[in-house]
Design a protein around this motif. Structure first.
Motif, mmCIF file in Angstrom:
data_model
loop_
_atom_site.group_PDB
_atom_site.id
_atom_site.type_symbol
_atom_site.label_atom_id
_atom_site.label_comp_id
_atom_site.label_asym_id
_atom_site.label_seq_id
_atom_site.Cartn_x
_atom_site.Cartn_y
_atom_site.Cartn_z
ATOM 1 N N LEU A 1 0.821 -1.245 -0.016
ATOM 2 C CA LEU A 1 0.115 0.119 0.039
ATOM 3 C C LEU A 1 0.821 1.384 -0.054
ATOM 4 C CD1 LEU A 1 -2.819 -0.850 2.708
ATOM 5 C CD2 LEU A 1 -3.085 -0.768 0.125
ATOM 6 N N PRO A 2 0.755 2.338 -1.042
ATOM 7 C CA PRO A 2 1.226 3.492 -0.756
ATOM 8 C C PRO A 2 0.673 4.149 0.660
ATOM 9 C CG PRO A 2 0.022 3.292 -2.909
ATOM 10 C CD PRO A 2 -0.368 2.036 -2.091
ATOM 11 N N ALA A 3 1.806 4.963 1.112
ATOM 12 C CA ALA A 3 1.528 5.758 2.489
ATOM 13 C C ALA A 3 0.261 6.388 2.721
ATOM 14 C CB ALA A 3 2.625 6.485 2.592
ATOM 15 N N ARG A 4 -0.348 7.124 1.496
ATOM 16 C CA ARG A 4 -1.532 7.549 1.766
ATOM 17 C C ARG A 4 -2.674 6.581 1.952
ATOM 18 N NH1 ARG A 4 -0.301 7.628 -3.893
ATOM 19 N NH2 ARG A 4 -1.968 6.655 -5.161
ATOM 20 N N ASP A 5 -2.695 5.343 1.143
ATOM 21 C CA ASP A 5 -3.744 4.347 1.338
ATOM 22 C C ASP A 5 -3.637 3.723 2.788
ATOM 23 O OD1 ASP A 5 -4.545 4.940 -1.184
ATOM 24 O OD2 ASP A 5 -3.449 3.497 -2.078
ATOM 25 N N LEU A 6 -2.409 3.562 3.191
ATOM 26 C CA LEU A 6 -2.051 2.766 4.612
ATOM 27 C C LEU A 6 -2.664 3.700 5.567
ATOM 28 C CD1 LEU A 6 -0.863 0.767 6.374
ATOM 29 C CD2 LEU A 6 1.331 2.142 6.326
ATOM 30 N N VAL A 7 -2.587 5.123 5.485
ATOM 31 C CA VAL A 7 -3.050 6.130 6.368
ATOM 32 C C VAL A 7 -4.626 5.910 6.326
ATOM 33 C CG1 VAL A 7 -3.337 8.617 6.937
ATOM 34 C CG2 VAL A 7 -1.061 7.559 6.332
ATOM 35 N N ALA A 8 -5.176 6.165 5.210
ATOM 36 C CA ALA A 8 -6.779 6.030 5.100
ATOM 37 C C ALA A 8 -7.262 4.629 5.607
ATOM 38 C CB ALA A 8 -6.968 6.055 3.486
ATOM 39 N N ALA A 9 -6.306 3.439 5.497
ATOM 40 C CA ALA A 9 -6.738 2.452 5.901
ATOM 41 C C ALA A 9 -6.978 2.449 7.667
ATOM 42 C CB ALA A 9 -5.986 1.138 5.474
ATOM 43 N N LEU A 10 -5.764 2.875 8.091
ATOM 44 C CA LEU A 10 -5.905 3.065 9.511
ATOM 45 C C LEU A 10 -6.975 4.078 10.144
ATOM 46 C CD1 LEU A 10 -2.118 3.313 9.988
ATOM 47 C CD2 LEU A 10 -3.245 1.130 10.469
ATOM 48 N N GLU A 11 -7.107 4.803 9.167
ATOM 49 C CA GLU A 11 -8.280 5.734 9.684
ATOM 50 C C GLU A 11 -9.683 5.186 9.609
ATOM 51 O OE1 GLU A 11 -6.792 10.219 8.558
ATOM 52 O OE2 GLU A 11 -7.749 9.063 7.197
ATOM 53 N N ALA A 12 -9.718 4.256 8.779
ATOM 54 C CA ALA A 12 -11.074 3.318 8.689
ATOM 55 C C ALA A 12 -11.172 2.398 9.741
ATOM 56 C CB ALA A 12 -11.198 2.563 7.464
ATOM 57 N N VAL A 13 -10.017 1.768 10.302
ATOM 58 C CA VAL A 13 -9.928 0.960 11.368
ATOM 59 C C VAL A 13 -10.232 1.857 12.607
ATOM 60 C CG1 VAL A 13 -8.509 -0.335 12.841
ATOM 61 C CG2 VAL A 13 -8.359 -0.647 10.382
ATOM 62 N N HIS A 14 -9.768 2.875 12.762
ATOM 63 C CA HIS A 14 -10.068 3.585 14.101
ATOM 64 C C HIS A 14 -11.450 3.831 13.983
ATOM 65 C CE1 HIS A 14 -9.103 6.528 17.075
ATOM 66 N NE2 HIS A 14 -9.696 7.558 16.537
ATOM 67 N N ALA A 15 -11.950 4.184 12.745
ATOM 68 C CA ALA A 15 -13.484 4.613 13.089
ATOM 69 C C ALA A 15 -14.540 3.469 13.118
ATOM 70 C CB ALA A 15 -13.766 5.142 11.720
ATOM 71 N N GLY A 16 -13.797 2.182 13.357
ATOM 72 C CA GLY A 16 -14.570 0.895 13.678
ATOM 73 C C GLY A 16 -14.573 -0.021 12.554
ATOM 74 N N GLU A 17 -14.309 0.229 11.457
ATOM 75 C CA GLU A 17 -14.127 -0.801 10.360
ATOM 76 C C GLU A 17 -13.187 -2.065 10.609
ATOM 77 O OE1 GLU A 17 -14.517 0.874 6.495
ATOM 78 O OE2 GLU A 17 -14.996 2.786 7.217
ATOM 79 N N THR A 18 -13.047 -3.190 10.043
ATOM 80 C CA THR A 18 -12.501 -4.163 9.586
ATOM 81 C C THR A 18 -12.136 -4.019 8.482
ATOM 82 O OG1 THR A 18 -13.531 -5.450 11.380
ATOM 83 C CG2 THR A 18 -11.949 -6.619 9.886
ATOM 84 N N VAL A 19 -10.707 -3.881 8.239
ATOM 85 C CA VAL A 19 -10.128 -3.624 6.774
ATOM 86 C C VAL A 19 -9.088 -4.703 6.466
ATOM 87 C CG1 VAL A 19 -8.892 -1.955 5.319
ATOM 88 C CG2 VAL A 19 -10.422 -1.023 7.048
ATOM 89 N N ILE A 20 -9.366 -5.365 5.501
ATOM 90 C CA ILE A 20 -8.802 -6.446 4.739
ATOM 91 C C ILE A 20 -8.264 -5.869 3.509
ATOM 92 C CG2 ILE A 20 -8.535 -8.704 4.345
ATOM 93 C CD1 ILE A 20 -8.922 -8.289 7.176
#
Length: 222
Positions: A108-127
């Motif tokens: 994952l590019p850094a921007r996509d990794l950050v977006a994925a972590l934000e989604a996890v922080h918001a309560g999503e499970t991200v695979i």
């Protein structure tokens, strides 16, 4: 995506190799308004409360997710995310069963990794989608990169340096024995050695043994 309303997400990076977690931390530098690396840890002992623990699985026995269970049970870790190149379905299922909130690709590019972590922080499970093994994420680092080893070659050499047999490496990485042998031949050629003993000695000299100590005074801490 804008920064979280309550400030940037705090992240602890966990791996047994200093160079690996430093490489991941450097990826986040330009996104410090959204993600702050609050702790670098070369052990499982996260001691300060963080929003997310990002567990980098470099050269770890990935078929045994005991480490993930320990992190999930740690009250300081609000959420736990695995960061890896190995997307074998059994590994993903094991991580989810042990309570991981995400399973993210190192491509994952850094921007996509950050977006994925934000989604996890918001309560999503991200695979993440299974990665095509054509590139590594920009900014990552690993032992042996400067000598021309790819990230996967480095992980295999790290396992060999730890004393793992070819069968162990195949089992832990979910690669076939023939694929492991092919990687090892390529590794020998790149580091200019002719035997397993020479490869292990080379690995010890070049940072392929785990660093079992905490990483103090990270510049990106809050």
């Amino acid at each position: 995506m804008s920064p979280p309303e309550n400030g940037p997400i705090t992240v602890a990076l966990v791996d047994d190799y200093d160079v690996v977690v430093m490489g991941v931390a450097n990826m986040f530098d330009r996104y410090r308004d959204r993600v702050v690396v609050a702790e670098l840890d070369a052990t499982m002992g996260v001691k300060d409360p963080v929003d997310i623990v990002l567990y980098d699985s470099f050269a770890q026995p990935e078929s045994d997710h005991h480490e993930i269970g320990i992190l999930v049970a740690n009250p300081c870790a609000r959420r736990v995310v695995v960061y890896t190149w190995n997307f074998h379905p059994d590994l993903i299922a094991s991580a989810k069963e042990r309570g991981a909130h995400g399973y993210l690709s190192k491509t994952l590019p850094a921007r996509d990794l950050v977006a994925a972590l934000e989604a996890v922080h918001a309560g999503e499970t991200v695979i993440s989608d299974p990665p095509a093994r054509t590139r590594s994420a920009v900014g990552l680092d690993w032992p042996g990169r400067g000598e021309g080893l790819s990230d996967r070659e480095s992980e295999i050499l790290a396992l060999i340096t730890q004393g793992k047999s070819n069968a162990d490496v195949a089992r832990l990485t979910y690669l076939s024995p023939n694929t492991v042998k092919s990687y090892i031949r390529t590794i020998y050629r790149k580091i200019d050695v002719g035997s397993r003993t020479q490869a292990v000695l080379w690995g010890v000299r070049h940072g392929f043994t785990p660093d079992h100590h905490r990483i103090e005074h990270w510049k990106g801490g809050p």
